[in-house]
Design an enzyme around this catalytic site. Structure first.
Site, PDB file in Angstrom:
ATOM      1  N   GLY A   1       4.606   5.091  -4.463  1.00  0.00           N
ATOM      2  CA  GLY A   1       3.711   6.001  -5.174  1.00  0.00           C
ATOM      3  C   GLY A   1       3.590   5.578  -6.621  1.00  0.00           C
ATOM      4  O   GLY A   1       4.431   4.832  -7.127  1.00  0.00           O
TER       5      GLY A   1
ATOM      6  N   CYS B   1       9.994   1.515  -2.417  1.00  0.00           N
ATOM      7  CA  CYS B   1       9.520   1.488  -3.790  1.00  0.00           C
ATOM      8  C   CYS B   1       9.770   2.845  -4.470  1.00  0.00           C
ATOM      9  O   CYS B   1      10.907   3.211  -4.684  1.00  0.00           O
ATOM     10  CB  CYS B   1       8.059   1.063  -3.840  1.00  0.00           C
ATOM     11  SG  CYS B   1       7.582   0.496  -5.467  1.00  0.00           S
ATOM     12  N   TYR B   2       8.725   3.617  -4.768  1.00  0.00           N
ATOM     13  CA  TYR B   2       8.971   4.956  -5.339  1.00  0.00           C
ATOM     14  C   TYR B   2       9.908   5.740  -4.418  1.00  0.00           C
ATOM     15  O   TYR B   2      10.774   6.489  -4.876  1.00  0.00           O
ATOM     16  CB  TYR B   2       7.641   5.703  -5.504  1.00  0.00           C
ATOM     17  CG  TYR B   2       7.798   7.074  -6.133  1.00  0.00           C
ATOM     18  CD1 TYR B   2       7.762   7.239  -7.504  1.00  0.00           C
ATOM     19  CD2 TYR B   2       7.997   8.201  -5.334  1.00  0.00           C
ATOM     20  CE1 TYR B   2       7.928   8.496  -8.085  1.00  0.00           C
ATOM     21  CE2 TYR B   2       8.167   9.460  -5.899  1.00  0.00           C
ATOM     22  CZ  TYR B   2       8.123   9.603  -7.278  1.00  0.00           C
ATOM     23  OH  TYR B   2       8.287  10.835  -7.832  1.00  0.00           O
TER      24      TYR B   2
ATOM     25  N   HIS C   1       7.639  -3.744  -0.828  1.00  0.00           N
ATOM     26  CA  HIS C   1       6.775  -3.148   0.202  1.00  0.00           C
ATOM     27  C   HIS C   1       6.799  -3.992   1.477  1.00  0.00           C
ATOM     28  O   HIS C   1       6.064  -4.972   1.582  1.00  0.00           O
ATOM     29  CB  HIS C   1       5.335  -3.067  -0.309  1.00  0.00           C
ATOM     30  CG  HIS C   1       5.139  -2.028  -1.356  1.00  0.00           C
ATOM     31  ND1 HIS C   1       4.863  -0.712  -1.058  1.00  0.00           N
ATOM     32  CD2 HIS C   1       5.214  -2.089  -2.704  1.00  0.00           C
ATOM     33  CE1 HIS C   1       4.754  -0.018  -2.171  1.00  0.00           C
ATOM     34  NE2 HIS C   1       4.966  -0.829  -3.196  1.00  0.00           N
TER      35      HIS C   1
ATOM     36  N   GLU D   1       5.505  -3.317   4.243  1.00  0.00           N
ATOM     37  CA  GLU D   1       4.339  -3.084   5.094  1.00  0.00           C
ATOM     38  C   GLU D   1       3.162  -3.998   4.777  1.00  0.00           C
ATOM     39  O   GLU D   1       2.228  -4.084   5.551  1.00  0.00           O
ATOM     40  CB  GLU D   1       3.885  -1.615   4.995  1.00  0.00           C
ATOM     41  CG  GLU D   1       3.430  -1.145   3.622  1.00  0.00           C
ATOM     42  CD  GLU D   1       4.585  -0.754   2.707  1.00  0.00           C
ATOM     43  OE1 GLU D   1       5.735  -1.087   3.032  1.00  0.00           O
ATOM     44  OE2 GLU D   1       4.326  -0.129   1.664  1.00  0.00           O
TER      45      GLU D   1
ATOM     46  N   ASP E   1     -16.644   4.157  18.638  1.00  0.00           N
ATOM     47  CA  ASP E   1     -15.893   5.406  18.540  1.00  0.00           C
ATOM     48  C   ASP E   1     -16.504   6.522  19.387  1.00  0.00           C
ATOM     49  O   ASP E   1     -15.815   7.144  20.201  1.00  0.00           O
ATOM     50  CB  ASP E   1     -15.796   5.876  17.076  1.00  0.00           C
ATOM     51  CG  ASP E   1     -15.209   4.802  16.191  1.00  0.00           C
ATOM     52  OD1 ASP E   1     -14.566   3.880  16.734  1.00  0.00           O
ATOM     53  OD2 ASP E   1     -15.400   4.870  14.963  1.00  0.00           O
TER      54      ASP E   1
ATOM     55  N   LYS F   1      -8.646   2.365  14.257  1.00  0.00           N
ATOM     56  CA  LYS F   1      -9.770   1.682  14.917  1.00  0.00           C
ATOM     57  C   LYS F   1      -9.311   0.757  16.064  1.00  0.00           C
ATOM     58  O   LYS F   1      -9.880   0.764  17.145  1.00  0.00           O
ATOM     59  CB  LYS F   1     -10.529   0.858  13.865  1.00  0.00           C
ATOM     60  CG  LYS F   1     -11.795   0.209  14.379  1.00  0.00           C
ATOM     61  CD  LYS F   1     -12.925   1.193  14.325  1.00  0.00           C
ATOM     62  CE  LYS F   1     -14.206   0.610  14.866  1.00  0.00           C
ATOM     63  NZ  LYS F   1     -15.282   1.614  14.828  1.00  0.00           N
TER      64      LYS F   1
END
Ligand code: XMP
Length: 518
Positions: A57, A84-85, A175, A177, A232, A374
Site C-alpha cells: 500500500g 511490503c506495507y 512484491h 506477485e 463474457d 477474464k
C-alpha cells in the site's frame, strides 16, 4: 456462500493487489480481496479464512492514523503473509519498529540472498544462491517483532524476508506477485501449501456450484440476457441456460456496427447450436440513422449507449414475466479498491454499458461471473464446450465499428471497413499470430488519397492497421509485425477491398494513445 477453502487478501491500496489474487487463483486457491476498512472482527469471523495476506500500500505505517488490520487477524491461528506495507504493518503491530527513508528506500530490481534457508516458505527458492525480486518501498523495518527471524536480506532491506514459523507469520519487503520477481509464484505456492490448501478451486467445481446458485436465486422465474457476441456475455448465457433452460431468453441487439458476418455467427451459435431462445433485434437502420452527420467521438458513444438501452428495454418488455437481468460482470469490475486520492478521475471515453438498466426496468441482477477473472471466464467457456475459436476472440468494444471510423459514419465506409478488417484478421490467423495479440483491427480514416492502379488513377480511402499486446487493456504496446507481414497485408487489403488505396500501420503505444481510435 461458496464451499471452497477461502483465503482473504486485505487490501491496503497497492496498485498490484489484483495480481496477488491472480497468482493464487493459478494455484486453484479461492481468494477474495477486501479493502482494509471493511475488514472488521465480525467480517473476519464470518469470512473464516484459512489464511490471510496483507497487501502492499502507498501509506506509511509511521503516519498516525495509517491503515491497520484488525487485531483479531493475528489471533485466528491461521497463517499470514505480509507484503511490503503488509510486512511493515505486521512488524509494527506485533512489536517491531518501522522507520522512514534515511537512504534505504529501494525501488525496482534487487537481489535477495538467504540468511537461513530453513523455512517452508522458501522451499525450492534460492536455487542459485540469490533471487531477483521487485522492491518498491520508502519505509523499512528497523527492528523485527519478537518471535521473528530473518531469512533473507537485500542491500536496501536487511529484513527482506522475516518469519515467525511457530505462528506461521511470514513477511516480505518485496512484491512476489509481480512479473519482475520471476520466481515469486513459488512463494505463494509454499504459503498456501503451508496453510493446508488442497487446490479445490477448479472450473468443473465452479460450474456445478454456479449452476446450483443460479437455480437457487432464480427459481422458476424468467431471466433476460443481453448478448453482445463477446466472450463474457456468451459464457454467462450458456451457463444460465444450463441452469434454468428455456426460462432464459437472450436479446442480441444488432446495431449495424458489427464486423463481417458477426451477427449471423452469433445467431447461429446460440439459436441453432445451443437452442437458446434468442431475440435478434436488427436495429441497424435506427442506429446508423441516428449517427448520420455525427463525427464527435463522445457524441457517437453517447448516442449509441442511449439508443442501446432504449432498444434493449423495448425487446425485454416483450418477454413476459421476466424478473432477472443477466450480466457478464467480472471480478475486476467488482473489486472495491482502496482509493487514497478520493478524487474523481478524468473521463477519457464514455464507455458503453448497461449500468442503469436494472433499476430502470425493475429487474434483479444475475451475475454468475462476478468471482472470475477474464482468463477464468475463458476456462469456464471451455468447460461448457464453447468453441475454442470463439473463446479466444479478441475483445470488441460496445460501440463497435463506430469508433473505428473517425469522422462521419456512412454505410459505404462501414462496408469497406468490414472487408478490410476481415482481410487483416485473416492474415493474422494465417500467420499464427492471433493468440499473441490482444486486439487487432482496421480503422478507416476520414481522408481520401490519390493512387494508381493499373493504368488508372484512384482516389480512395486510407486505412490504419492497429494491433496491440496488452494484459488488461489498461496499457498496451503495438505488435512488432515483420515488414514482410505488413507489406503482404497492405497489398492484400488494397487489392481485395475496393475503396481503399493506402494502408498505414499505427505504432502508438497506450499511453499516450488509446487502443481504439476514438
Ligand atoms: P481504449 O481505446 O480506451 O480501450 O484504450 C481499452 C479497451 O476497452 C475497449 N473499449 C470498450 N469496450 N465499451 C466496451 O465494452 C466501450 O465503450 C469501449 N471503448 C473501448 C477497447 O476495445 C479496448 O479493449
Amino acid at each position: 456462500m461458496t464451499q471452497h477453502q477461502r483465503l482473504l487478501i486485505i487490501d491496503f491500496g497497492s496498485q498490484v493487489t489484483q495480481l496477488i489474487a491472480r497468482r493464487l487463483r493459478e494455484l486453484n486457491v479461492y481468494c477474495e480481496i477486501h479493502p482494509y476498512q471493511n475488514v472488521t472482527d465480525a467480517f473476519l469471523k464470518d469470512f473464516n479464512p484459512q489464511a490471510i495476506i496483507f497487501s502492499g500500500g502507498p501509506d506509511s505505517v509511521t503516519r498516525p492514523g495509517s491503515p491497520r488490520p484488525p487485531a483479531l487477524a493475528f489471533d485466528m491461528g491461521v497463517p499470514i503473509l505480509g507484503i511490503c506495507y503488509g510486512q511493515q504493518v505486521m512488524m509494527q503491530e506485533l512489536g517491531g519498529l518501522v522507520e522512514s527513508g534515511h537512504g534505504t528506500a529501494e525501488f525496482g530490481r534487487a537481489f535477495v540472498t538467504p540468511s537461513d534457508a530453513q523455512l517452508s516458505l522458501l522451499d525450492g527458492w534460492f536455487a542459485e544462491g540469490r533471487e531477483q525480486v521487485w522492491m518498491s518501498h520508502g519505509d523499512h523495518v528497523s527492528k523485527i517483532a519478537p518471535g521473528f527471524h530473518v531469512y533473507g536480506t537485500s542491500p536496501g532491506a536487511p529484513f527482506a524476508i522475516t518469519a515467525d514459523p511457530a505462528r506461521r507469520f511470514y513477511a516480505v519487503q518485496f512484491h512476489p506477485e509481480v512479473h519482475h520477481t520471476p520466481r515469486g509464484a513459488k512463494l505463494y505456492e509454499n504459503f498456501v501449501r503451508e496453510a493446508g490448501f488442497t487446490g479445490d478451486w477448479t472450473m468443473a467445481s465452479y460450474r456445478e456450484e454456479a449452476i446450483r446458485k443460479i437455480r437457487e436465486q432464480v427459481g422458476d422465474k424468467k431471466v433476460i440476457c443481453g448478448l453482445s457476441g463477446g466472450v463474457d456475455s456468451s459464457v454467462a448465457a450458456v451457463l444460465i441456460h444450463e441452469a434454468i433452460g428455456d426460462n432464459l431468453t437472450c436479446v442480441f441487439v444488432d446495431h449495424g456496427l458489427l464486423r463481417l458476418n458477426e451477427a449471423e455467427e452469433v445467431v447461429t451459435m446460440f439459436r441453432d447450436n445451443y437452442n437458446i431462445p434468442l431475440i435478434h433485434a436488427d436495429e441497424s437502420d435506427l442506429f446508423i440513422g441516428a449517427l448520420e452527420g455525427v463525427s464527435d467521438p463522445e457524441v457517437k458513444r453517447k448516442t449509441i449507449g442511449k439508443l442501446f438501452i432504449d432498444v434493449f428495454q423495448k425487446y425485454a418488455n416483450q418477454i413476459e414475466g421476466a424478473e432477472f437481468l443477466a450480466q457478464g460482470t467480472l471480478y475486476p469490475d467488482v473489486i472495491e479498491s482502496v482509493s487514497f486520492s478520493g478524487g474523481p478521475s478524468v473521463t477519457i471515453k464514455s464507455h458503453h454499458n448497461v449500468g442503469g438498466l436494472p433499476e430502470k426496468m425493475g429487474l434483479k441482477l444475475v451475475e454468475p461471473l462476478r468471482e472470475l477473472f477474464k482468463d477464468e471466464v475463458r476456462a469456464l467457456g471451455r468447460e461448457l464446450g464453447l468453441p475454442a475459436k470463439f473463446i479466444g476472440r479478441h475483445p470488441f468494444p460496445g460501440p463497435g465499428l463506430a469508433i473505428r471510423c473517425p469522422g462521419e459514419i456512412t454505410r459505404e465506409k462501414l462496408e469497406i471497413l468490414r472487408r478490410a478488417d476481415a482481410v487483416f484478421i485473416d492474415q493474422i490467423r494465417k500467420h499464427g499470430l492471433y493468440d499473441e495479440i490482444w486486439q487487432a483491427f482496421v480503422a478507416i480514416l476520414p481522408v481520401r488519397t490519390v493512387g494508381v492502379m493499373g493504368d488508372g488513377r484512384t482516389y480512395d480511402f486510407a486505412c490504419a492497421l492497429r494491433a496491440v499486446t496488452s494484459v488488461d487493456g489498461m496499457t498496451a504496446d503495438y505488435y512488432p509485425f515483420t515488414h514482410e507481414f505488413l507489406g503482404e497485408t497492405a497489398t492484400r487489403i488494397i487489392n481485395e477491398v475496393k475503396g481503399i488505396n493506402r494502408c498505414t500501420y499505427d505504432i502508438t503505444s497506450k499511453p499516450p494513445g488509446t487502443i481504439e481510435w476514438e
